[in-house]
Design a protein around this motif. Structure first.
Motif, PDB file in Angstrom:
ATOM      1  N   GLN A 219      46.666  52.422  59.077  1.00  0.00           N
ATOM      2  CA  GLN A 219      46.507  51.487  57.964  1.00  0.00           C
ATOM      3  C   GLN A 219      46.582  52.214  56.629  1.00  0.00           C
ATOM      4  OE1 GLN A 219      42.896  49.195  58.085  1.00  0.00           O
ATOM      5  NE2 GLN A 219      43.269  48.220  56.101  1.00  0.00           N
ATOM      6  N   ALA A 220      45.910  53.377  56.554  1.00  0.00           N
ATOM      7  CA  ALA A 220      45.964  54.170  55.315  1.00  0.00           C
ATOM      8  C   ALA A 220      47.388  54.647  55.042  1.00  0.00           C
ATOM      9  CB  ALA A 220      45.013  55.358  55.416  1.00  0.00           C
ATOM     10  N   LEU A 221      48.092  55.076  56.095  1.00  0.00           N
ATOM     11  CA  LEU A 221      49.463  55.565  55.918  1.00  0.00           C
ATOM     12  C   LEU A 221      50.397  54.447  55.473  1.00  0.00           C
ATOM     13  CD1 LEU A 221      51.364  57.979  56.162  1.00  0.00           C
ATOM     14  CD2 LEU A 221      51.701  57.386  58.558  1.00  0.00           C
ATOM     15  N   ASN A 222      50.246  53.266  56.077  1.00  0.00           N
ATOM     16  CA  ASN A 222      51.084  52.131  55.677  1.00  0.00           C
ATOM     17  C   ASN A 222      50.822  51.737  54.222  1.00  0.00           C
ATOM     18  OD1 ASN A 222      52.287  51.923  58.196  1.00  0.00           O
ATOM     19  ND2 ASN A 222      50.793  50.459  58.970  1.00  0.00           N
ATOM     20  N   THR A 223      49.552  51.781  53.830  1.00  0.00           N
ATOM     21  CA  THR A 223      49.207  51.450  52.446  1.00  0.00           C
ATOM     22  C   THR A 223      49.813  52.447  51.470  1.00  0.00           C
ATOM     23  OG1 THR A 223      47.107  50.500  53.226  1.00  0.00           O
ATOM     24  CG2 THR A 223      47.302  50.948  50.869  1.00  0.00           C
ATOM     25  N   VAL A 224      49.755  53.729  51.822  1.00  0.00           N
ATOM     26  CA  VAL A 224      50.367  54.763  50.980  1.00  0.00           C
ATOM     27  C   VAL A 224      51.860  54.517  50.836  1.00  0.00           C
ATOM     28  CG1 VAL A 224      50.973  57.205  50.867  1.00  0.00           C
ATOM     29  CG2 VAL A 224      48.649  56.548  51.406  1.00  0.00           C
ATOM     30  N   ASN A 225      52.520  54.208  51.937  1.00  0.00           N
ATOM     31  CA  ASN A 225      53.969  53.988  51.898  1.00  0.00           C
ATOM     32  C   ASN A 225      54.320  52.762  51.056  1.00  0.00           C
ATOM     33  OD1 ASN A 225      54.531  56.201  53.547  1.00  0.00           O
ATOM     34  ND2 ASN A 225      54.359  55.009  55.428  1.00  0.00           N
ATOM     35  N   ILE A 226      53.521  51.700  51.163  1.00  0.00           N
ATOM     36  CA  ILE A 226      53.783  50.496  50.376  1.00  0.00           C
ATOM     37  C   ILE A 226      53.631  50.786  48.890  1.00  0.00           C
ATOM     38  CG2 ILE A 226      52.887  48.195  49.816  1.00  0.00           C
ATOM     39  CD1 ILE A 226      52.175  47.926  52.809  1.00  0.00           C
ATOM     40  N   TYR A 227      52.523  51.419  48.511  1.00  0.00           N
ATOM     41  CA  TYR A 227      52.300  51.726  47.100  1.00  0.00           C
ATOM     42  C   TYR A 227      53.340  52.705  46.568  1.00  0.00           C
ATOM     43  CZ  TYR A 227      47.736  49.421  47.388  1.00  0.00           C
ATOM     44  OH  TYR A 227      46.735  48.501  47.543  1.00  0.00           O
ATOM     45  N   SER A 228      53.748  53.645  47.426  1.00  0.00           N
ATOM     46  CA  SER A 228      54.763  54.612  47.003  1.00  0.00           C
ATOM     47  C   SER A 228      56.099  53.921  46.757  1.00  0.00           C
ATOM     48  CB  SER A 228      54.912  55.702  48.069  1.00  0.00           C
ATOM     49  OG  SER A 228      55.860  56.664  47.672  1.00  0.00           O
ATOM     50  N   ASP A 229      56.475  52.986  47.638  1.00  0.00           N
ATOM     51  CA  ASP A 229      57.730  52.243  47.441  1.00  0.00           C
ATOM     52  C   ASP A 229      57.670  51.385  46.179  1.00  0.00           C
ATOM     53  OD1 ASP A 229      58.722  53.349  49.742  1.00  0.00           O
ATOM     54  OD2 ASP A 229      58.257  51.617  51.013  1.00  0.00           O
ATOM     55  N   ILE A 230      56.515  50.744  45.961  1.00  0.00           N
ATOM     56  CA  ILE A 230      56.356  49.923  44.754  1.00  0.00           C
ATOM     57  C   ILE A 230      56.466  50.788  43.504  1.00  0.00           C
ATOM     58  CG2 ILE A 230      54.701  48.543  43.435  1.00  0.00           C
ATOM     59  CD1 ILE A 230      53.637  47.473  46.090  1.00  0.00           C
ATOM     60  N   LEU A 231      55.804  51.942  43.529  1.00  0.00           N
ATOM     61  CA  LEU A 231      55.824  52.819  42.363  1.00  0.00           C
ATOM     62  C   LEU A 231      57.217  53.376  42.118  1.00  0.00           C
ATOM     63  CD1 LEU A 231      54.188  54.092  40.142  1.00  0.00           C
ATOM     64  CD2 LEU A 231      53.498  55.901  41.712  1.00  0.00           C
ATOM     65  N   THR A 232      57.927  53.737  43.196  1.00  0.00           N
ATOM     66  CA  THR A 232      59.295  54.233  43.042  1.00  0.00           C
ATOM     67  C   THR A 232      60.196  53.167  42.437  1.00  0.00           C
ATOM     68  OG1 THR A 232      59.025  55.725  44.935  1.00  0.00           O
ATOM     69  CG2 THR A 232      61.268  55.195  44.262  1.00  0.00           C
ATOM     70  N   GLY A 233      60.078  51.928  42.945  1.00  0.00           N
ATOM     71  CA  GLY A 233      60.866  50.831  42.385  1.00  0.00           C
ATOM     72  C   GLY A 233      60.528  50.552  40.938  1.00  0.00           C
ATOM     73  N   THR A 234      59.238  50.645  40.593  1.00  0.00           N
ATOM     74  CA  THR A 234      58.822  50.417  39.207  1.00  0.00           C
ATOM     75  C   THR A 234      59.407  51.467  38.274  1.00  0.00           C
ATOM     76  OG1 THR A 234      56.747  49.405  39.948  1.00  0.00           O
ATOM     77  CG2 THR A 234      56.830  50.216  37.683  1.00  0.00           C
ATOM     78  N   MET A 235      59.328  52.729  38.677  1.00  0.00           N
ATOM     79  CA  MET A 235      59.859  53.800  37.831  1.00  0.00           C
ATOM     80  C   MET A 235      61.375  53.703  37.711  1.00  0.00           C
ATOM     81  SD  MET A 235      57.483  57.116  38.644  1.00  0.00           S
ATOM     82  CE  MET A 235      58.110  57.925  37.185  1.00  0.00           C
ATOM     83  N   ASP A 236      62.054  53.325  38.787  1.00  0.00           N
ATOM     84  CA  ASP A 236      63.511  53.135  38.715  1.00  0.00           C
ATOM     85  C   ASP A 236      63.860  51.988  37.763  1.00  0.00           C
ATOM     86  OD1 ASP A 236      63.888  55.182  40.477  1.00  0.00           O
ATOM     87  OD2 ASP A 236      64.156  53.889  42.240  1.00  0.00           O
ATOM     88  N   ALA A 237      63.060  50.910  37.822  1.00  0.00           N
ATOM     89  CA  ALA A 237      63.317  49.765  36.939  1.00  0.00           C
ATOM     90  C   ALA A 237      63.133  50.151  35.479  1.00  0.00           C
ATOM     91  CB  ALA A 237      62.383  48.610  37.304  1.00  0.00           C
ATOM     92  N   PHE A 238      62.066  50.871  35.181  1.00  0.00           N
ATOM     93  CA  PHE A 238      61.843  51.273  33.797  1.00  0.00           C
ATOM     94  C   PHE A 238      62.871  52.305  33.337  1.00  0.00           C
ATOM     95  CE2 PHE A 238      57.452  49.611  34.392  1.00  0.00           C
ATOM     96  CZ  PHE A 238      57.459  48.746  33.310  1.00  0.00           C
ATOM     97  N   ALA A 239      63.342  53.138  34.254  1.00  0.00           N
ATOM     98  CA  ALA A 239      64.413  54.077  33.893  1.00  0.00           C
ATOM     99  C   ALA A 239      65.685  53.310  33.529  1.00  0.00           C
ATOM    100  CB  ALA A 239      64.681  55.031  35.054  1.00  0.00           C
ATOM    101  N   SER A 240      65.972  52.242  34.268  1.00  0.00           N
ATOM    102  CA  SER A 240      67.137  51.409  33.944  1.00  0.00           C
ATOM    103  C   SER A 240      66.950  50.701  32.607  1.00  0.00           C
ATOM    104  CB  SER A 240      67.359  50.379  35.055  1.00  0.00           C
ATOM    105  OG  SER A 240      67.622  51.008  36.285  1.00  0.00           O
TER     106      SER A 240
END
Length: 309
Positions: A219-240
Protein backbone atom coordinates in the motif's frame (compact mmCIF):
# COMPACT_ATOMS: atom_id res chain seq x y z
CA UNK A 1 21.13 6.98 24.69
CA UNK A 2 19.88 3.46 25.40
CA UNK A 3 16.78 2.02 27.01
CA UNK A 4 16.00 -1.51 28.16
CA UNK A 5 12.56 -2.73 27.13
CA UNK A 6 10.87 -5.93 28.19
CA UNK A 7 7.67 -7.14 26.55
CA UNK A 8 4.76 -7.94 28.86
CA UNK A 9 1.56 -6.46 27.43
CA UNK A 10 3.52 -4.07 25.29
CA UNK A 11 7.10 -2.96 25.89
CA UNK A 12 7.86 -1.80 29.42
CA UNK A 13 11.06 0.07 30.23
CA UNK A 14 13.39 -1.53 32.78
CA UNK A 15 16.21 -0.02 34.79
CA UNK A 16 18.78 -2.60 33.66
CA UNK A 17 19.31 -5.14 30.93
CA UNK A 18 17.71 -8.57 31.24
CA UNK A 19 18.09 -11.58 28.94
CA UNK A 20 15.55 -11.68 26.08
CA UNK A 21 14.84 -7.97 26.49
CA UNK A 22 15.18 -5.32 23.81
CA UNK A 23 18.03 -2.82 24.02
CA UNK A 24 17.02 0.27 22.04
CA UNK A 25 19.98 2.55 21.29
CA UNK A 26 19.41 5.95 19.66
CA UNK A 27 22.28 8.29 18.73
CA UNK A 28 24.83 6.11 20.60
CA UNK A 29 27.67 7.72 22.53
CA UNK A 30 30.94 6.23 23.77
CA UNK A 31 29.28 4.69 26.83
CA UNK A 32 26.71 2.97 24.60
CA UNK A 33 29.45 1.66 22.32
CA UNK A 34 31.33 0.27 25.29
CA UNK A 35 28.20 -1.43 26.64
CA UNK A 36 27.34 -2.97 23.26
CA UNK A 37 30.81 -4.16 22.31
CA UNK A 38 32.17 -5.19 25.72
CA UNK A 39 29.15 -6.15 27.81
CA UNK A 40 26.95 -7.65 25.09
CA UNK A 41 29.84 -8.54 22.72
CA UNK A 42 28.07 -7.06 19.71
CA UNK A 43 30.37 -7.14 16.64
CA UNK A 44 31.83 -3.68 16.11
CA UNK A 45 31.65 -4.10 12.34
CA UNK A 46 27.85 -4.22 12.61
CA UNK A 47 27.80 -0.86 14.37
CA UNK A 48 30.02 0.64 11.69
CA UNK A 49 27.71 -0.64 8.95
CA UNK A 50 24.65 0.91 10.62
CA UNK A 51 26.46 4.25 10.91
CA UNK A 52 26.61 4.52 7.11
CA UNK A 53 23.74 6.86 6.15
CA UNK A 54 23.50 5.33 2.67
CA UNK A 55 23.39 1.71 3.85
CA UNK A 56 20.75 -0.30 1.99
CA UNK A 57 18.38 -2.86 3.60
CA UNK A 58 20.23 -6.16 3.95
CA UNK A 59 21.16 -8.95 6.36
CA UNK A 60 24.55 -10.09 7.58
CA UNK A 61 25.80 -12.73 9.98
CA UNK A 62 28.86 -13.08 12.19
CA UNK A 63 29.05 -16.11 14.44
CA UNK A 64 25.60 -16.51 16.01
CA UNK A 65 24.80 -12.82 15.47
CA UNK A 66 22.32 -11.67 12.81
CA UNK A 67 22.29 -8.08 11.54
CA UNK A 68 19.14 -6.79 9.84
CA UNK A 69 19.32 -3.29 8.36
CA UNK A 70 16.09 -1.49 7.42
CA UNK A 71 15.31 1.98 6.10
CA UNK A 72 12.82 4.06 8.07
CA UNK A 73 11.38 7.53 7.27
CA UNK A 74 12.32 10.68 9.16
CA UNK A 75 11.15 14.27 9.02
CA UNK A 76 14.00 16.71 8.60
CA UNK A 77 14.28 20.25 9.97
CA UNK A 78 12.52 22.96 7.96
CA UNK A 79 15.77 24.66 6.94
CA UNK A 80 17.00 21.46 5.28
CA UNK A 81 17.02 20.89 1.54
CA UNK A 82 14.67 17.90 1.88
CA UNK A 83 11.50 17.85 4.01
CA UNK A 84 11.66 14.06 4.51
CA UNK A 85 14.25 11.36 4.05
CA UNK A 86 15.09 7.83 5.15
CA UNK A 87 17.79 6.57 7.53
CA UNK A 88 19.09 3.09 8.37
CA UNK A 89 18.19 1.25 11.55
CA UNK A 90 20.05 -1.90 12.49
CA UNK A 91 18.54 -4.75 14.50
CA UNK A 92 21.23 -7.04 15.91
CA UNK A 93 20.09 -10.34 17.39
CA UNK A 94 21.28 -13.68 18.70
CA UNK A 95 19.57 -16.32 20.83
CA UNK A 96 19.20 -14.09 23.92
CA UNK A 97 19.92 -10.52 22.83
CA UNK A 98 17.95 -8.06 20.71
CA UNK A 99 19.59 -4.70 20.03
CA UNK A 100 18.34 -1.92 17.76
CA UNK A 101 20.72 0.88 16.82
CA UNK A 102 19.79 4.08 15.01
CA UNK A 103 22.06 7.07 14.63
CA UNK A 104 19.16 9.50 14.15
CA UNK A 105 16.26 10.64 16.31
CA UNK A 106 13.00 9.46 14.76
CA UNK A 107 9.32 9.57 15.68
CA UNK A 108 8.85 5.96 14.62
CA UNK A 109 10.44 4.09 17.56
CA UNK A 110 8.75 6.04 20.40
CA UNK A 111 5.44 5.73 18.59
CA UNK A 112 5.99 2.01 18.04
CA UNK A 113 6.75 1.43 21.73
CA UNK A 114 3.71 3.45 22.79
CA UNK A 115 1.55 1.57 20.28
CA UNK A 116 2.52 -1.81 21.76
CA UNK A 117 1.58 -0.56 25.22
CA UNK A 118 -1.71 0.94 24.06
CA UNK A 119 -2.74 -2.18 22.15
CA UNK A 120 -1.21 -4.65 24.59
CA UNK A 121 0.79 -6.30 21.81
CA UNK A 122 2.97 -9.23 22.83
CA UNK A 123 6.14 -9.53 20.75
CA UNK A 124 7.04 -13.21 20.95
CA UNK A 125 10.53 -13.23 19.47
CA UNK A 126 13.15 -11.33 17.49
CA UNK A 127 11.50 -11.96 14.12
CA UNK A 128 8.21 -10.57 15.43
CA UNK A 129 10.02 -7.42 16.53
CA UNK A 130 11.70 -6.96 13.14
CA UNK A 131 8.45 -7.52 11.25
CA UNK A 132 6.50 -5.14 13.49
CA UNK A 133 9.14 -2.43 13.02
CA UNK A 134 8.85 -2.91 9.25
CA UNK A 135 5.06 -2.65 9.60
CA UNK A 136 5.43 0.52 11.66
CA UNK A 137 7.81 1.98 9.06
CA UNK A 138 5.16 1.39 6.36
CA UNK A 139 2.59 3.22 8.51
CA UNK A 140 4.95 6.18 8.93
CA UNK A 141 5.75 6.18 5.22
CA UNK A 142 2.02 6.56 4.55
CA UNK A 143 1.72 9.28 7.19
CA UNK A 144 4.54 11.31 5.66
CA UNK A 145 3.17 10.70 2.17
CA UNK A 146 -0.07 12.42 3.18
CA UNK A 147 1.97 15.46 4.25
CA UNK A 148 3.88 15.36 0.96
CA UNK A 149 0.58 15.31 -0.93
CA UNK A 150 -0.54 18.41 0.99
CA UNK A 151 2.77 20.13 0.14
CA UNK A 152 2.33 19.23 -3.54
CA UNK A 153 -1.18 20.74 -3.60
CA UNK A 154 0.05 23.91 -1.89
CA UNK A 155 2.94 24.28 -4.36
CA UNK A 156 0.56 23.80 -7.30
CA UNK A 157 -1.72 26.58 -6.04
CA UNK A 158 1.27 28.91 -5.72
CA UNK A 159 2.40 28.07 -9.24
CA UNK A 160 -1.06 28.72 -10.64
CA UNK A 161 -0.83 32.31 -9.37
CA UNK A 162 2.78 32.93 -10.33
CA UNK A 163 5.48 30.60 -11.61
CA UNK A 164 8.50 31.11 -9.38
CA UNK A 165 11.76 29.24 -9.15
CA UNK A 166 11.22 28.64 -5.42
CA UNK A 167 7.99 26.71 -6.02
CA UNK A 168 9.54 24.63 -8.79
CA UNK A 169 12.50 23.79 -6.55
CA UNK A 170 10.03 22.85 -3.83
CA UNK A 171 8.38 20.35 -6.15
CA UNK A 172 11.78 19.02 -7.19
CA UNK A 173 12.71 18.39 -3.54
CA UNK A 174 9.43 16.55 -2.98
CA UNK A 175 10.09 14.41 -6.05
CA UNK A 176 13.54 13.59 -4.69
CA UNK A 177 11.95 12.56 -1.38
CA UNK A 178 9.55 10.24 -3.20
CA UNK A 179 12.50 8.56 -4.91
CA UNK A 180 14.10 7.90 -1.51
CA UNK A 181 10.82 6.56 -0.16
CA UNK A 182 10.34 4.29 -3.17
CA UNK A 183 13.84 2.83 -2.89
CA UNK A 184 13.56 2.28 0.88
CA UNK A 185 10.14 0.64 0.74
CA UNK A 186 11.29 -1.73 -2.01
CA UNK A 187 14.38 -2.58 0.04
CA UNK A 188 12.29 -3.33 3.14
CA UNK A 189 9.99 -5.49 1.00
CA UNK A 190 12.96 -7.51 -0.24
CA UNK A 191 14.10 -7.93 3.38
CA UNK A 192 10.87 -9.76 4.24
CA UNK A 193 11.69 -12.42 1.64
CA UNK A 194 15.19 -12.83 3.08
CA UNK A 195 13.84 -13.11 6.64
CA UNK A 196 11.30 -15.72 5.55
CA UNK A 197 14.15 -17.74 4.06
CA UNK A 198 16.29 -17.40 7.19
CA UNK A 199 13.52 -18.35 9.65
CA UNK A 200 11.45 -20.72 7.49
CA UNK A 201 12.43 -23.82 9.51
CA UNK A 202 11.89 -22.20 12.93
CA UNK A 203 8.96 -21.48 15.20
CA UNK A 204 9.62 -17.74 14.87
CA UNK A 205 7.78 -17.31 11.58
CA UNK A 206 4.25 -15.90 11.95
CA UNK A 207 2.65 -16.25 8.53
CA UNK A 208 -0.29 -13.94 9.26
CA UNK A 209 1.99 -11.17 10.53
CA UNK A 210 4.20 -11.53 7.45
CA UNK A 211 1.17 -11.16 5.17
CA UNK A 212 -0.03 -8.08 7.07
CA UNK A 213 3.40 -6.47 6.72
CA UNK A 214 3.56 -7.24 2.99
CA UNK A 215 0.09 -5.74 2.44
CA UNK A 216 1.02 -2.55 4.31
CA UNK A 217 4.28 -2.20 2.39
CA UNK A 218 2.51 -2.69 -0.94
CA UNK A 219 0.00 0.00 0.00
CA UNK A 220 2.84 2.39 0.86
CA UNK A 221 4.64 1.53 -2.39
CA UNK A 222 1.51 2.05 -4.49
CA UNK A 223 0.90 5.39 -2.80
CA UNK A 224 4.48 6.49 -3.51
CA UNK A 225 4.13 5.52 -7.16
CA UNK A 226 0.82 7.38 -7.51
CA UNK A 227 2.15 10.57 -5.94
CA UNK A 228 5.35 10.30 -7.96
CA UNK A 229 3.39 9.99 -11.23
CA UNK A 230 1.19 12.94 -10.26
CA UNK A 231 4.21 15.05 -9.37
CA UNK A 232 6.02 14.11 -12.59
CA UNK A 233 2.95 15.04 -14.64
CA UNK A 234 2.58 18.31 -12.75
CA UNK A 235 6.20 19.31 -13.32
CA UNK A 236 5.97 18.37 -17.01
CA UNK A 237 2.80 20.47 -17.34
CA UNK A 238 4.40 23.50 -15.73
CA UNK A 239 7.51 23.04 -17.87
CA UNK A 240 5.26 23.15 -20.95
CA UNK A 241 3.51 26.24 -19.59
CA UNK A 242 6.84 27.98 -19.02
CA UNK A 243 8.00 27.08 -22.54
CA UNK A 244 4.73 28.32 -24.01
CA UNK A 245 4.99 31.59 -22.08
CA UNK A 246 8.52 32.12 -23.37
CA UNK A 247 7.36 31.52 -26.94
CA UNK A 248 4.49 33.98 -26.49
CA UNK A 249 6.80 36.66 -25.12
CA UNK A 250 9.28 36.11 -27.95
CA UNK A 251 6.49 36.46 -30.55
CA UNK A 252 5.30 39.69 -28.97
CA UNK A 253 8.81 41.09 -28.79
CA UNK A 254 9.42 40.17 -32.46
CA UNK A 255 6.13 41.76 -33.51
CA UNK A 256 6.90 44.94 -31.56
CA UNK A 257 10.37 45.11 -33.11
CA UNK A 258 8.90 44.88 -36.64
CA UNK A 259 6.24 47.53 -35.89
CA UNK A 260 8.90 49.93 -34.58
CA UNK A 261 11.32 49.06 -37.37
CA UNK A 262 9.08 50.37 -40.18
CA UNK A 263 9.13 54.08 -39.13
CA UNK A 264 12.85 53.78 -38.44
CA UNK A 265 13.43 52.33 -41.92
CA UNK A 266 11.51 55.13 -43.64
CA UNK A 267 13.27 57.77 -41.55
CA UNK A 268 16.60 56.26 -42.56
CA UNK A 269 15.73 56.45 -46.26
CA UNK A 270 14.60 60.07 -46.10
CA UNK A 271 17.51 61.05 -43.90
CA UNK A 272 20.07 60.31 -46.63
CA UNK A 273 21.99 63.22 -48.11
CA UNK A 274 20.54 62.72 -51.62
CA UNK A 275 17.69 64.14 -53.63
CA UNK A 276 14.37 62.72 -52.51
CA UNK A 277 12.20 64.79 -54.86
CA UNK A 278 10.01 66.00 -52.01
CA UNK A 279 11.86 69.22 -51.24
CA UNK A 280 9.22 71.34 -52.92
CA UNK A 281 6.19 69.40 -51.68
CA UNK A 282 4.26 71.23 -48.96
CA UNK A 283 3.90 69.33 -45.70
CA UNK A 284 6.35 66.62 -46.87
CA UNK A 285 7.47 65.91 -43.33
CA UNK A 286 3.88 65.39 -42.14
CA UNK A 287 3.13 63.10 -45.06
CA UNK A 288 6.18 60.95 -44.34
CA UNK A 289 5.26 60.73 -40.66
CA UNK A 290 1.65 59.78 -41.48
CA UNK A 291 2.84 57.18 -43.97
CA UNK A 292 5.15 55.66 -41.33
CA UNK A 293 2.34 55.56 -38.78
CA UNK A 294 0.05 53.93 -41.35
CA UNK A 295 2.56 51.19 -42.11
CA UNK A 296 3.10 50.52 -38.39
CA UNK A 297 -0.66 50.39 -37.84
CA UNK A 298 -1.08 47.96 -40.73
CA UNK A 299 1.68 45.73 -39.33
CA UNK A 300 0.06 45.87 -35.90
CA UNK A 301 -3.33 44.85 -37.32
CA UNK A 302 -1.78 41.93 -39.21
CA UNK A 303 0.09 40.67 -36.15
CA UNK A 304 -3.04 41.12 -34.06
CA UNK A 305 -5.03 39.07 -36.54
CA UNK A 306 -2.59 36.18 -36.40
CA UNK A 307 -2.54 36.49 -32.58
CA UNK A 308 1.04 37.57 -32.21
CA UNK A 309 -0.10 40.39 -29.96
Amino acid sequence: MRTYLYCEAGFVEKAQWLPNSWVNVVCPNNDDFEFLTQTLNVPESFLNDIADTDERPRTDTEGNWLLTILRIPVQIAQNSTLPFSTVPIGIITNNEIIVSVCYHNTDLLPDFIEHTRRKGIVVRNKLDLILRIIYSSAVWFLKYLKQINIDISAAEKELERSIRNEDLLRLMRLQKTLVYFNTSIRGNEVMIGKLRTIFQDTDYLDTELVEDVIIELKQALNTVNIYSDILTGTMDAFASIISNNVNTIMKRMTSLSIVLMLPTLIASFYGMNVDIHLEEVPFAFSLIVLFSIGLSTLAFVIFRKIKWF
